[in-house]
Scaffold this motif. Sequence first.
Motif, PDB file in Angstrom:
ATOM      1  N   LEU A 130     -61.833 -74.453  -7.853  1.00 54.28           N
ATOM      2  CA  LEU A 130     -60.774 -73.625  -7.272  1.00 54.28           C
ATOM      3  C   LEU A 130     -60.829 -73.671  -5.754  1.00 54.28           C
ATOM      4  CD1 LEU A 130     -58.501 -71.627  -7.712  1.00 54.28           C
ATOM      5  CD2 LEU A 130     -60.189 -69.803  -7.844  1.00 54.28           C
ATOM      6  N   ARG A 131     -62.022 -73.565  -5.182  1.00 57.10           N
ATOM      7  CA  ARG A 131     -62.170 -73.619  -3.733  1.00 57.10           C
ATOM      8  C   ARG A 131     -61.733 -74.975  -3.189  1.00 57.10           C
ATOM      9  NH1 ARG A 131     -61.427 -71.748   0.977  1.00 57.10           N
ATOM     10  NH2 ARG A 131     -62.977 -72.289   2.551  1.00 57.10           N
ATOM     11  N   GLU A 132     -62.117 -76.054  -3.871  1.00 57.91           N
ATOM     12  CA  GLU A 132     -61.750 -77.396  -3.424  1.00 57.91           C
ATOM     13  C   GLU A 132     -60.229 -77.585  -3.461  1.00 57.91           C
ATOM     14  OE1 GLU A 132     -63.747 -80.418  -5.555  1.00 57.91           O
ATOM     15  OE2 GLU A 132     -63.077 -82.040  -4.247  1.00 57.91           O
ATOM     16  N   ALA A 133     -59.610 -77.023  -4.502  1.00 54.18           N
ATOM     17  CA  ALA A 133     -58.160 -77.127  -4.600  1.00 54.18           C
ATOM     18  C   ALA A 133     -57.478 -76.351  -3.480  1.00 54.18           C
ATOM     19  CB  ALA A 133     -57.695 -76.626  -5.961  1.00 54.18           C
ATOM     20  N   GLU A 134     -58.016 -75.180  -3.131  1.00 48.02           N
ATOM     21  CA  GLU A 134     -57.442 -74.396  -2.035  1.00 48.02           C
ATOM     22  C   GLU A 134     -57.548 -75.145  -0.709  1.00 48.02           C
ATOM     23  OE1 GLU A 134     -58.431 -69.934  -3.803  1.00 48.02           O
ATOM     24  OE2 GLU A 134     -59.728 -70.875  -2.321  1.00 48.02           O
ATOM     25  N   ILE A 135     -58.688 -75.787  -0.506  1.00 41.84           N
ATOM     26  CA  ILE A 135     -58.873 -76.577   0.718  1.00 41.84           C
ATOM     27  C   ILE A 135     -57.891 -77.740   0.745  1.00 41.84           C
ATOM     28  CG2 ILE A 135     -60.485 -78.070   1.947  1.00 41.84           C
ATOM     29  CD1 ILE A 135     -62.730 -76.252   0.936  1.00 41.84           C
ATOM     30  N   GLU A 168     -44.866 -81.210  -5.452  1.00 36.62           N
ATOM     31  CA  GLU A 168     -46.258 -81.407  -5.874  1.00 36.62           C
ATOM     32  C   GLU A 168     -47.109 -80.195  -5.503  1.00 36.62           C
ATOM     33  OE1 GLU A 168     -47.496 -84.948  -3.976  1.00 36.62           O
ATOM     34  OE2 GLU A 168     -46.544 -86.281  -5.461  1.00 36.62           O
ATOM     35  N   ARG A 169     -46.841 -79.685  -4.306  1.00 33.78           N
ATOM     36  CA  ARG A 169     -47.619 -78.534  -3.852  1.00 33.78           C
ATOM     37  C   ARG A 169     -47.350 -77.310  -4.732  1.00 33.78           C
ATOM     38  NH1 ARG A 169     -46.817 -76.328   2.142  1.00 33.78           N
ATOM     39  NH2 ARG A 169     -44.932 -75.473   1.183  1.00 33.78           N
ATOM     40  N   LYS A 170     -46.080 -77.094  -5.062  1.00 37.47           N
ATOM     41  CA  LYS A 170     -45.751 -75.969  -5.927  1.00 37.47           C
ATOM     42  C   LYS A 170     -46.387 -76.114  -7.300  1.00 37.47           C
ATOM     43  CE  LYS A 170     -41.399 -74.470  -3.842  1.00 37.47           C
ATOM     44  NZ  LYS A 170     -39.940 -74.286  -4.052  1.00 37.47           N
ATOM     45  N   GLN A 171     -46.366 -77.352  -7.788  1.00 37.67           N
ATOM     46  CA  GLN A 171     -46.986 -77.589  -9.101  1.00 37.67           C
ATOM     47  C   GLN A 171     -48.482 -77.319  -9.031  1.00 37.67           C
ATOM     48  OE1 GLN A 171     -46.392 -81.560 -10.573  1.00 37.67           O
ATOM     49  NE2 GLN A 171     -47.273 -81.108 -12.592  1.00 37.67           N
ATOM     50  N   LEU A 176     -53.157 -73.798  -9.904  1.00 36.97           N
ATOM     51  CA  LEU A 176     -54.257 -73.005  -9.344  1.00 36.97           C
ATOM     52  C   LEU A 176     -54.098 -71.526  -9.670  1.00 36.97           C
ATOM     53  CD1 LEU A 176     -54.662 -74.635  -5.827  1.00 36.97           C
ATOM     54  CD2 LEU A 176     -56.263 -74.755  -7.739  1.00 36.97           C
ATOM     55  N   LEU A 177     -52.854 -71.052  -9.593  1.00 37.73           N
ATOM     56  CA  LEU A 177     -52.602 -69.657  -9.899  1.00 37.73           C
ATOM     57  C   LEU A 177     -52.953 -69.352 -11.345  1.00 37.73           C
ATOM     58  CD1 LEU A 177     -51.540 -67.040  -8.649  1.00 37.73           C
ATOM     59  CD2 LEU A 177     -49.266 -67.651  -9.487  1.00 37.73           C
ATOM     60  N   HIS A 178     -52.611 -70.281 -12.227  1.00 33.12           N
ATOM     61  CA  HIS A 178     -52.944 -70.078 -13.642  1.00 33.12           C
ATOM     62  C   HIS A 178     -54.457 -70.069 -13.837  1.00 33.12           C
ATOM     63  CE1 HIS A 178     -51.976 -70.124 -17.949  1.00 33.12           C
ATOM     64  NE2 HIS A 178     -53.077 -70.853 -18.067  1.00 33.12           N
ATOM     65  N   ILE A 179     -55.141 -71.005 -13.175  1.00 33.61           N
ATOM     66  CA  ILE A 179     -56.602 -71.064 -13.284  1.00 33.61           C
ATOM     67  C   ILE A 179     -57.231 -69.778 -12.754  1.00 33.61           C
ATOM     68  CG2 ILE A 179     -58.675 -72.212 -12.383  1.00 33.61           C
ATOM     69  CD1 ILE A 179     -57.077 -74.829 -12.422  1.00 33.61           C
ATOM     70  N   ALA A 180     -56.681 -69.306 -11.623  1.00 36.24           N
ATOM     71  CA  ALA A 180     -57.265 -68.122 -10.990  1.00 36.24           C
ATOM     72  C   ALA A 180     -57.042 -66.854 -11.796  1.00 36.24           C
ATOM     73  CB  ALA A 180     -56.684 -67.946  -9.591  1.00 36.24           C
ATOM     74  N   ARG A 191     -59.698 -60.786 -15.790  1.00 34.70           N
ATOM     75  CA  ARG A 191     -59.810 -59.446 -15.225  1.00 34.70           C
ATOM     76  C   ARG A 191     -58.843 -59.236 -14.058  1.00 34.70           C
ATOM     77  NH1 ARG A 191     -63.582 -55.378 -15.029  1.00 34.70           N
ATOM     78  NH2 ARG A 191     -64.984 -56.581 -16.354  1.00 34.70           N
ATOM     79  N   ALA A 192     -58.727 -60.231 -13.167  1.00 34.36           N
ATOM     80  CA  ALA A 192     -57.873 -60.073 -11.988  1.00 34.36           C
ATOM     81  C   ALA A 192     -56.421 -59.839 -12.394  1.00 34.36           C
ATOM     82  CB  ALA A 192     -57.993 -61.303 -11.093  1.00 34.36           C
ATOM     83  N   LEU A 193     -55.910 -60.654 -13.309  1.00 30.44           N
ATOM     84  CA  LEU A 193     -54.530 -60.489 -13.743  1.00 30.44           C
ATOM     85  C   LEU A 193     -54.351 -59.194 -14.520  1.00 30.44           C
ATOM     86  CD1 LEU A 193     -51.678 -61.505 -13.984  1.00 30.44           C
ATOM     87  CD2 LEU A 193     -52.377 -62.963 -15.906  1.00 30.44           C
ATOM     88  N   PHE A 194     -55.357 -58.826 -15.329  1.00 28.53           N
ATOM     89  CA  PHE A 194     -55.269 -57.583 -16.092  1.00 28.53           C
ATOM     90  C   PHE A 194     -55.162 -56.380 -15.149  1.00 28.53           C
ATOM     91  CE2 PHE A 194     -57.077 -53.906 -18.269  1.00 28.53           C
ATOM     92  CZ  PHE A 194     -56.354 -53.919 -19.462  1.00 28.53           C
ATOM     93  N   MET A 195     -55.974 -56.370 -14.092  1.00 33.66           N
ATOM     94  CA  MET A 195     -55.928 -55.257 -13.149  1.00 33.66           C
ATOM     95  C   MET A 195     -54.587 -55.207 -12.433  1.00 33.66           C
ATOM     96  SD  MET A 195     -58.777 -53.834 -13.704  1.00 33.66           S
ATOM     97  CE  MET A 195     -58.904 -52.614 -12.405  1.00 33.66           C
ATOM     98  N   GLN A 196     -53.996 -56.383 -12.182  1.00 31.63           N
ATOM     99  CA  GLN A 196     -52.675 -56.429 -11.571  1.00 31.63           C
ATOM    100  C   GLN A 196     -51.629 -55.842 -12.515  1.00 31.63           C
ATOM    101  OE1 GLN A 196     -51.611 -60.289  -9.902  1.00 31.63           O
ATOM    102  NE2 GLN A 196     -49.462 -59.949 -10.423  1.00 31.63           N
ATOM    103  N   CYS A 197     -51.678 -56.218 -13.791  1.00 30.10           N
ATOM    104  CA  CYS A 197     -50.752 -55.678 -14.788  1.00 30.10           C
ATOM    105  C   CYS A 197     -50.957 -54.171 -14.964  1.00 30.10           C
ATOM    106  CB  CYS A 197     -50.943 -56.391 -16.124  1.00 30.10           C
ATOM    107  SG  CYS A 197     -50.515 -58.138 -16.104  1.00 30.10           S
ATOM    108  N   LEU A 198     -52.202 -53.745 -14.920  1.00 30.28           N
ATOM    109  CA  LEU A 198     -52.515 -52.324 -15.070  1.00 30.28           C
ATOM    110  C   LEU A 198     -51.952 -51.531 -13.895  1.00 30.28           C
ATOM    111  CD1 LEU A 198     -53.912 -50.300 -16.873  1.00 30.28           C
ATOM    112  CD2 LEU A 198     -56.080 -50.835 -15.763  1.00 30.28           C
ATOM    113  N   SER A 199     -52.024 -52.094 -12.696  1.00 31.05           N
ATOM    114  CA  SER A 199     -51.469 -51.451 -11.519  1.00 31.05           C
ATOM    115  C   SER A 199     -49.952 -51.324 -11.637  1.00 31.05           C
ATOM    116  CB  SER A 199     -51.840 -52.244 -10.262  1.00 31.05           C
ATOM    117  OG  SER A 199     -51.331 -51.629  -9.108  1.00 31.05           O
TER     118      SER A 199
END
Length: 611
Positions: A130-135, A168-171, A176-180, A191-199
């Motif tokens: 994930l970090r490598e993809a962000e870079i 390509e960048r959007k894809q 990455l968003l799905h992975i994260a 957990r991250a997405l669940f907390m977002q949905c809970l909020s």
Amino acid sequence: MNNESVDLSKKDILIVDDTPANLRFLAKILTVQGYNVRKALNGQIALTSCQMILPDLILLDIMMPDMDGYEVCLRLKADEQTCKIPVIFISALSDVFDKVKGFKVGGIDYITKPFQFEEVIARVKSQLALREAEIKIYQLNLELEERVKERTFQLEVANQELLVEIMERKQLQNQLLHIALHDSLTDLPNRALFMQCLSESLNRAKEQPDYQFAVLFMDCDRFKIVNDSLGHLVGDELLIAIAHRLQGCLKPIDTIARLGGDEFAIILENITDLGMATQVAEQILQELSTPFQLSRYEVFINVSIGITLSNTYDDKPEYLLRNADTAMYRAKALGKARYHVFDPAMHQQALQLLQLENDLRRAVERKEFIVYYQPIISLYTGRISGFEALVRWKHPTRGLVSPGEFIPVAEETGLIASIDTWVLQEACHQLSIWQKQQPAEEPLTMGVNLSVRLLSQPNLIEYIAQVLQKTDLNPQTLKLEITESAIMENKESALIILDELKKRKIQLSIDDFGTGYSSLSYLDSFPVNTLKIDQSFINRMDGKLEKKGLVPAIISMAHRMGISAIAEGVETHEQLAQLRTLNCDFGQGYLFSKPLESKLAFALLASEPQW
């Protein structure tokens, strides 16, 4: 800091843990995977190391002296140079407070101890990817801007190239968003997405007074047995199957997430009352009661479920999840494979328990304990033959805390071993003084409780020998008291230790006999000197022959095996008379004396009472 040369072609991982064994284990498995590994024993060393060479990833222990993992993470995130380094927390803690706090201070993942090889590698690889993809995205953006500037004169061609690269960048961003935001094993929200949905659900409930939802927190019962016995591949297959069944119990508008390990959480949207939530919980329990037909095995699994409603006056998503988690643990405590609904009093109890544990840890450091002594009476002579040492906690603000309140916490946290060793030393020291001050034809004895934690200590025999030598005490006057369940928990190792104690002429008493296994086989194979008959049996004796229960049988059995018997909880003269009729050897209870401080206990001894 490690002075070895660093291979810049490899990913660099910094492990921060104050336990050398953990450092060695993690360093070994990560080095085998081809990573450069650096180690730090505390937070300050870690911060200094990051300033010298930026790691690609940090594995950060939470519980460390001086500066805990949360503080280290906050400092890293506050520094522009180190704020982008991914931090994975590692800790033995499983309380939701710690997990939520870890994410709030900047952690991106959480690994619990004891470590599972596959989990550590998978999480490290995932976060590095994930970090490598962000870079890569960042670099793509820089390159894209540069090309736009350089090719303004070829606007039509550049624009076409730009559109392709944006797609390509959007894809890539979507990937990455799905992975994260999704669990890599089950593809459920994490957990991250669940907390977002809970909020979002909480905000909706604030805007719409009639809107209500529920949160369910689930933990698989005894899932570790599946992993340990059948392997992690089977465990992963089972988690995927569980996720599939859980999804089948929900409506499309509901949200289900895998929070980590064998923990799942659900948001039940737009419910009218608690009954709808409990109905779903019952359906889940019913669905999971059917065995899972995996590729190679048939597996049975249950879950414990905690339920909380959105109208519990907690307006933060982490509080709602915490409440559901608390209710889930109550369900486990009540027998597992069931659900329990959160009550605000449960949170208060959890806070009180946490405060008690913190106070208990400080009490061990500050030695806030005192030893009380309850006399043991020879029923043949009617005189005091010895004492039992009983620990009491003198809390600085609460006064004396009941052993029934703090002993279970001490056992659960492992602090009981430290408490037991201190009590052993104090009791032996006191007995040595009394034997010199009040010499008798038959020397006084001292009974000291031996917990299962202390029994498992590798240096127990050496420690007891040191205490006896230091206090100049005859080993035959020390009686170590242990419960049946503690012996049977690990018979082989217990037998070795107890045989060593016998060689040193130290006596062994079985405490609360009759409430555990009560097995003649272990009495025959273990070097037992005394049986302490549990007071629940003595309480049933009221002077009538038909009310003696099992007491005569226990005393007779003990005598046939050459073992003496002590009756606990003697409170009436009728009980005393019956015990003497049954030839019971010793008695202990409030009829003779309650547990006393050392001065009062000696005063009682010096008065030479006789019953």
